[in-house]
Design a protein around this motif. Structure first.
Motif, PDB file in Angstrom:
ATOM      1  N   ALA A 241       0.826  -1.210   0.000  1.00 53.72           N
ATOM      2  CA  ALA A 241       0.000   0.000   0.000  1.00 53.72           C
ATOM      3  C   ALA A 241       0.856   1.254   0.000  1.00 53.72           C
ATOM      4  O   ALA A 241       0.556   2.240  -0.689  1.00 53.72           O
ATOM      5  CB  ALA A 241      -0.930  -0.017   1.211  1.00 53.72           C
ATOM      6  N   LYS A 242       1.964   1.233   0.749  1.00 55.27           N
ATOM      7  CA  LYS A 242       2.816   2.419   0.842  1.00 55.27           C
ATOM      8  C   LYS A 242       3.720   2.582  -0.376  1.00 55.27           C
ATOM      9  O   LYS A 242       4.138   3.695  -0.705  1.00 55.27           O
ATOM     10  CB  LYS A 242       3.644   2.365   2.131  1.00 55.27           C
ATOM     11  N   LYS A 243       4.003   1.505  -1.045  1.00 54.53           N
ATOM     12  CA  LYS A 243       4.718   1.632  -2.323  1.00 54.53           C
ATOM     13  C   LYS A 243       3.841   2.340  -3.348  1.00 54.53           C
ATOM     14  O   LYS A 243       4.334   3.123  -4.164  1.00 54.53           O
ATOM     15  CB  LYS A 243       5.123   0.242  -2.849  1.00 54.53           C
ATOM     16  N   ALA A 244       2.550   2.049  -3.287  1.00 53.13           N
ATOM     17  CA  ALA A 244       1.620   2.671  -4.232  1.00 53.13           C
ATOM     18  C   ALA A 244       1.349   4.129  -3.879  1.00 53.13           C
ATOM     19  O   ALA A 244       1.204   4.980  -4.764  1.00 53.13           O
ATOM     20  CB  ALA A 244       0.308   1.882  -4.263  1.00 53.13           C
ATOM     21  N   GLN A 245       1.307   4.430  -2.583  1.00 55.20           N
ATOM     22  CA  GLN A 245       1.010   5.805  -2.163  1.00 55.20           C
ATOM     23  C   GLN A 245       1.595   6.059  -0.783  1.00 55.20           C
ATOM     24  O   GLN A 245       1.170   5.475   0.209  1.00 55.20           O
ATOM     25  CB  GLN A 245      -0.500   6.049  -2.143  1.00 55.20           C
ATOM     26  N   ARG A 246       2.579   6.943  -0.752  1.00 58.75           N
ATOM     27  CA  ARG A 246       3.199   7.303   0.521  1.00 58.75           C
ATOM     28  C   ARG A 246       2.225   8.102   1.384  1.00 58.75           C
ATOM     29  O   ARG A 246       1.223   8.627   0.917  1.00 58.75           O
ATOM     30  CB  ARG A 246       4.456   8.139   0.289  1.00 58.75           C
ATOM     31  N   GLY A 247       2.555   8.196   2.669  1.00 58.13           N
ATOM     32  CA  GLY A 247       1.750   8.985   3.589  1.00 58.13           C
ATOM     33  C   GLY A 247       2.609   9.448   4.751  1.00 58.13           C
ATOM     34  O   GLY A 247       3.794   9.118   4.839  1.00 58.13           O
ATOM     35  N   SER A 252       6.239   4.777   5.290  1.00 61.36           N
ATOM     36  CA  SER A 252       6.711   5.660   4.213  1.00 61.36           C
ATOM     37  C   SER A 252       8.054   6.289   4.572  1.00 61.36           C
ATOM     38  O   SER A 252       8.957   6.392   3.736  1.00 61.36           O
ATOM     39  CB  SER A 252       5.672   6.755   3.951  1.00 61.36           C
ATOM     40  N   ASP A 256      11.602   5.854   2.546  1.00 61.32           N
ATOM     41  CA  ASP A 256      12.258   6.995   1.908  1.00 61.32           C
ATOM     42  C   ASP A 256      13.539   7.430   2.616  1.00 61.32           C
ATOM     43  O   ASP A 256      14.136   8.443   2.240  1.00 61.32           O
ATOM     44  CB  ASP A 256      11.284   8.181   1.852  1.00 61.32           C
TER      45      ASP A 256
END
Length: 472
Positions: A241-247, A252, A256
């Motif tokens: 999920a975090k690869k698709a969209q960071r938060g 995340s 990063d």
């Protein structure tokens, strides 16, 4: 007569190319460089490993630690059937080991080949590419990722998250007038917190709770395996999920980080942080609540007594540390350590509980429960990297609970409380309590509303009439 040449006994190692002498031998092999080395203090007559599992140990570990001190600073133990280890029970010896990352390694891979692969303690000691099982530059690299990511969690935001999680749980049992504060609260607070901190919505919380509970309490190998697979799937979905969209979340931030963890490293460090953040934190909350509800000095605190939640936490960290025996280390070479020869690769664990209580037991001069020098967070390069966050969560969770349920009390006598079996932790099996029920429609603020009692302002001394205050 028992042989002095038992694993971990105070003995010089055999010289290269020479066999260990037979039991009747009274001296080391001729020419051994260790000849003349200092000998350990007198050992007990029977050098048999002492079990750190079973109901006897769970009921009274301090009695076992007192017995183990007869061996000196290091004692032979068994942490599971057919799994021997050495346990450091001396405070100064523990500090020396924890601060010496040249002699002592965290890499368990060689040791893993010496024990049954299906031993129940293997999940706690199995090597993985994460901060706990690494040394040197790899350890620093992993640790920086964790420390730097947690620095981005603001204390006021973390406190607000604890309030939300606490209120969610209290709403589930508040109207019953009774609760098991282990199953209903202490074990669940960390799981709700970490699900949120790592960036998944609340809808995933029950999956995480069920998976970790299954791994801890599985009644069969099949159930434990199914729970482990569910936990792995949870982590994989989290990373996906975090690869698709960071938060704005730990996952995340770890992804990063400039140290650029690979997928396997990322997954195993998340698994470690969640595991290390769950069991010890749950035990800390549960043990502190037990101490508060068992001692009149703390009971009065709910409505303005002298001793505080901070005091209860500090006493637990000294006397009932949530991870009582852990900090697994393996010497990189044969070493004569505080009177005991330890073979290269042999499992040596630090007993935080025994080391902390040593001075009260022996009367020796040393740190007391009024200082901050307990070993519950370990020490040295592998000391807990996020203890401030853990303390904030534990203290806030207890303050929130006792603010809403100010007349809460034990439903059984303290002597009837049972402790969970296991070599590593100090954890209650249950903490049955009773209190005046609270409901959504009662007068005053309730956990069902968006605001509630401030953790620093005690409410009225009854659970049925709370004074509204800021939630944060």
């Amino acid at each position: 007569m028992t042989s002095p040449y038992q694993p971990g006994a105070a003995q010089p190692p055999s010289c290269p190319g020479q066999a260990v002498p037979p039991p009747q031998a009274a001296a080391p092999p001729p020419g051994c460089p260790a000849h003349g080395m200092p000998q350990a203090p007198a050992q007990p007559d029977a050098y048999a490993p002492v079990r750190l599992y079973g109901p006897e140990f769970a009921a009274d570990p301090q009695r076992i630690y007192a017995h183990l001190r007869q061996y000196g600073a290091v004692a032979p133990v068994e942490i599971a059937p057919e799994v021997p280890a050495l346990l450091v029970t001396d405070y100064r010896a523990a500090l020396e080991l924890l601060n010496d990352d040249t002699t002592w390694s965290k890499d368990s891979r060689a040791w893993m080949q010496t024990v049954p692969p299906d031993t129940p303690v293997m999940p706690m000691l199995h090597w993985r590419p994460n901060v706990f099982y690494s040394d040197g530059p790899a350890h620093v690299r992993y640790r920086d990722v964790i420390v730097d990511s947690f620095k981005l969690v603001e204390p006021h935001e973390l406190r607000a998250r604890v309030h939300d999680a606490a209120d969610t749980l209290i709403r589930r049992f508040g109207d019953r007038g009774e609760a098991d504060l282990i199953a209903d609260y202490a074990r669940l607070i960390p799981l709700l917190m970490f699900n949120s901190l790592f960036g998944l919505p609340d809808s995933y919380s029950d999956r995480l709770i069920a998976a970790i509970a299954g791994m801890l309490e599985g009644n069969s190998p099949e159930e434990a395996q199914a729970a482990n697979e569910a936990y792995t799937q949870y982590i994989m979905e989290l990373v996906g999920a975090k690869k698709a969209q960071r938060g704005p979340d730990l996952t995340s931030w770890m992804m990063d980080h400039p140290n650029e963890l690979g997928d396997e490293e990322l997954i195993h460090n998340i698994i470690l942080v969640m595991g290390a953040g769950n069991e010890p934190l749950a035990n800390l909350i549960g043990n502190a609540l037990s101490r508060m509800l068992s001692d009149d000095r703390y009971y009065n605190t709910v409505s303005g007594g002298a001793l505080t939640v901070h005091d209860a936490i500090n006493e637990v960290l000294w006397n009932d540390p949530p991870m009582a025996n852990y900090s697994a280390h393996f010497p990189v070479r044969d070493v004569f350590f505080h009177g005991t020869w330890v073979r290269a690769g042999q499992l040596v664990m630090v007993s935080y509980a025994a080391a902390n209580s040593q001075f009260d037991t022996t009367g020796a001069q040393g740190p007391g429960s009024g200082s901050g020098s307990h070993l519950a967070w370990a020490a040295g390069p592998h000391a807990c990297p996020v203890k401030r966050h853990a303390l904030l969560i534990a203290i806030t969770a207890i303050e929130r609970l006792t603010a809403w349920l100010s007349d809460i009390e034990l439903a059984v006598h303290p002597s009837e409380l049972e402790w969970r079996n296991g070599a590593f932790h100090r954890a209650l099996a249950a903490l049955p309590t009773r209190f005046t029920p609270i409901t959504p429609d009662q007068a005053g603020a309730t956990p069902w509303q968006t605001s509630g009692p401030s953790s620093s302002t005690p409410p009225e001394p009854t659970s049925t009439a709370k004074q509204p205050a800021s939630a944060h």
